[in-house]
Design a protein around this motif. Structure first.
Motif, short mmCIF file in Angstrom:
data_model
loop_
_atom_site.label_atom_id
_atom_site.label_comp_id
_atom_site.label_asym_id
_atom_site.label_seq_id
_atom_site.Cartn_x
_atom_site.Cartn_y
_atom_site.Cartn_z
N LEU A 130 -73.94 -8.80 71.13
CA LEU A 130 -72.93 -9.15 70.19
C LEU A 130 -71.87 -7.98 70.24
CD1 LEU A 130 -71.51 -10.73 68.01
CD2 LEU A 130 -73.04 -9.60 66.28
N TYR A 131 -72.29 -6.92 70.39
CA TYR A 131 -71.24 -5.83 70.51
C TYR A 131 -70.50 -5.96 71.78
CZ TYR A 131 -70.01 -1.03 72.30
OH TYR A 131 -69.19 -0.05 72.79
N GLU A 132 -70.92 -6.33 73.05
CA GLU A 132 -70.16 -6.69 74.11
C GLU A 132 -69.24 -7.75 74.15
OE1 GLU A 132 -69.83 -4.97 76.93
OE2 GLU A 132 -71.08 -3.35 76.72
N ARG A 133 -69.86 -8.65 73.26
CA ARG A 133 -68.95 -10.08 73.27
C ARG A 133 -67.71 -9.58 72.35
NH1 ARG A 133 -70.33 -15.56 72.68
NH2 ARG A 133 -72.22 -15.03 73.88
N LEU A 134 -67.86 -8.97 71.14
CA LEU A 134 -66.64 -8.60 70.40
C LEU A 134 -65.78 -7.57 71.07
CD1 LEU A 134 -68.54 -8.08 67.04
CD2 LEU A 134 -67.11 -10.02 67.36
N LYS A 135 -66.41 -6.71 71.84
CA LYS A 135 -65.56 -5.82 72.55
C LYS A 135 -64.61 -6.43 73.74
CE LYS A 135 -67.15 -2.95 75.81
NZ LYS A 135 -67.99 -2.02 76.48
N THR A 136 -65.51 -7.24 74.41
CA THR A 136 -64.54 -7.95 75.34
C THR A 136 -63.17 -8.71 74.71
OG1 THR A 136 -66.47 -8.23 76.86
CG2 THR A 136 -64.58 -9.95 77.19
N ALA A 137 -63.62 -9.38 73.64
CA ALA A 137 -62.62 -10.14 72.83
C ALA A 137 -61.46 -9.29 72.44
CB ALA A 137 -63.28 -10.55 71.43
N MET A 138 -61.77 -8.01 72.21
CA MET A 138 -60.68 -7.00 71.85
C MET A 138 -59.86 -6.44 72.88
SD MET A 138 -62.91 -4.76 69.11
CE MET A 138 -64.21 -5.46 67.87
N ILE A 139 -60.54 -6.29 73.84
CA ILE A 139 -59.93 -5.77 75.25
C ILE A 139 -59.00 -6.80 75.76
CG2 ILE A 139 -60.11 -4.90 77.47
CD1 ILE A 139 -62.90 -3.68 76.77
N THR A 140 -59.43 -8.08 75.78
CA THR A 140 -58.64 -9.36 76.25
C THR A 140 -57.52 -9.71 75.20
OG1 THR A 140 -60.18 -10.75 75.49
CG2 THR A 140 -60.43 -9.86 77.62
N GLY A 141 -57.51 -9.23 74.17
CA GLY A 141 -56.46 -9.63 73.04
C GLY A 141 -57.05 -10.84 72.23
N GLU A 142 -58.05 -11.51 72.66
CA GLU A 142 -58.59 -12.66 71.87
C GLU A 142 -58.64 -12.19 70.24
OE1 GLU A 142 -62.39 -15.49 71.20
OE2 GLU A 142 -62.26 -14.23 73.24
N LEU A 143 -58.98 -10.92 70.16
CA LEU A 143 -59.00 -10.33 68.88
C LEU A 143 -57.81 -9.16 68.77
CD1 LEU A 143 -62.78 -9.78 67.98
CD2 LEU A 143 -61.13 -11.28 66.46
N ALA A 144 -56.61 -9.43 68.17
CA ALA A 144 -55.60 -8.51 68.41
C ALA A 144 -55.77 -7.03 67.53
CB ALA A 144 -54.51 -9.14 68.08
N ALA A 145 -54.97 -6.10 67.88
CA ALA A 145 -55.15 -4.87 67.10
C ALA A 145 -54.88 -5.18 65.53
CB ALA A 145 -54.30 -3.90 67.69
N GLY A 146 -55.40 -4.88 64.68
CA GLY A 146 -55.05 -5.24 63.33
C GLY A 146 -55.61 -6.10 62.50
N GLU A 147 -56.20 -7.04 63.39
CA GLU A 147 -56.64 -8.36 62.93
C GLU A 147 -58.21 -7.95 62.40
OE1 GLU A 147 -58.26 -12.66 64.87
OE2 GLU A 147 -56.93 -11.19 65.95
N MET A 148 -58.30 -8.61 61.49
CA MET A 148 -59.78 -8.60 60.67
C MET A 148 -60.88 -9.24 61.56
SD MET A 148 -61.02 -8.84 56.59
CE MET A 148 -60.76 -10.42 56.39
N ILE A 149 -62.03 -8.75 61.76
CA ILE A 149 -63.25 -9.47 62.55
C ILE A 149 -63.97 -9.97 61.41
CG2 ILE A 149 -62.87 -7.70 64.35
CD1 ILE A 149 -65.90 -6.62 63.08
N PRO A 150 -64.78 -10.93 62.10
CA PRO A 150 -65.60 -11.92 60.98
C PRO A 150 -66.67 -10.96 60.30
CG PRO A 150 -65.51 -12.97 63.02
CD PRO A 150 -64.95 -11.72 63.22
N SER A 151 -67.09 -11.21 59.10
CA SER A 151 -67.93 -10.45 58.30
C SER A 151 -69.36 -10.24 58.95
CB SER A 151 -67.93 -11.06 56.90
OG SER A 151 -68.61 -12.31 56.74
#
Length: 240
Positions: A14-35
């Motif tokens: 899960l760590y790697e999945r979320l990290k990849t989403a942040m690096i690729t911009g799928e999860l943008a800087a400042g965006e709240m991640i799921p709880s």
């Protein structure tokens, strides 16, 4: 979904999945991640596993927790080198960013003792004392308070505060910048700083106090720069 048959721990997947989403911009800087609850439901894992993945992301600087608000993707940090003397404008330009300055205050007066001593001014000598908010668009980066000796810069005006100070010193005044001495310390944002930088009171700050000298070894500029700590990291090279 995560691979439950893999030897790789579920939290790390899960760590790697979320990290990849942040690096690729799928999860943008400042965006709240799921709880934790939402991640547990989405990936069919326990909340403890989700919590462990988020804790690792916090530890590695990919996300930040804000009490009562949630967990947010951290903004990428600017690397500031401790080698060489560069202005804030020059550092941002190297990163392809256009730094802007908003003049917050200006006075021509006798400087406080800390500035006067650093610049080796007598009690009778005045300084151009001004405070600027440095930002890229609406992203507030730093507060800078500066003092320039009036004897060295008699023609300086608040208009120059909108441009690079070092460019003014070298190009307009024909002065050579030789070296600088600076101190770096940690602090937390007070109410005034928090309002200017658009952060919460008590958030961590980095404070850099610099005194710059010309090629005649005369101190020509004193500046205190207050930075948001979560946006900067310092890099240096050391030899034994």
């Amino acid at each position: 979904m995560l691979d439950k048959s893999s030897s790789v721990p579920m939290y790390y997947q899960l760590y790697e999945r979320l990290k990849t989403a942040m690096i690729t911009g799928e999860l943008a800087a400042g965006e709240m991640i799921p709880s934790e609850r939402e991640l547990a439901q989405s990936f069919q894992i326990s909340r403890m596993t989700a919590r462990q993945a988020i804790t690792e992301l916090v530890h590695d600087g990919y996300v930040t927790r804000k009490k009562g608000k949630g967990t947010f993707v951290a903004k990428r940090k600017f690397a500031k080198t401790l080698l060489g003397v560069k202005s804030f404008t020059e550092e941002m330009k190297e990163r392809g960013l256009s730094l802007q300055s908003t003049l917050l205050s200006y006075e021509k007066k006798q400087p406080p003792a800390v500035m006067r001593d650093a610049l080796k001014l007598s009690n009778a000598q005045d300084g151009h004392i001004f405070e600027r908010l440095r930002h890229v668009g609406k992203d507030m980066l730093a507060i800078e308070k500066t003092c320039l000796p009036v004897t060295l810069f008699p023609n300086w005006t608040p208009q120059q505060a909108k441009t690079s100070l070092y460019a003014y010193i070298e190009n307009d005044c024909g002065m050579t910048i030789d070296h600088a001495r600076q101190e770096i310390e940690a602090a937390v944002a007070d109410r005034s700083q928090a309002k200017k930088l658009q952060i919460d009171v008590g958030e961590p700050l980095l404070v850099i106090t610099r005194c710059t000298y010309n090629d005649e070894q005369v101190p020509i500029e004193w500046t205190k720069t207050t930075l948001k700590a979560d946006q900067y990291k310092f890099m240096t090279e050391m030899k034994r």
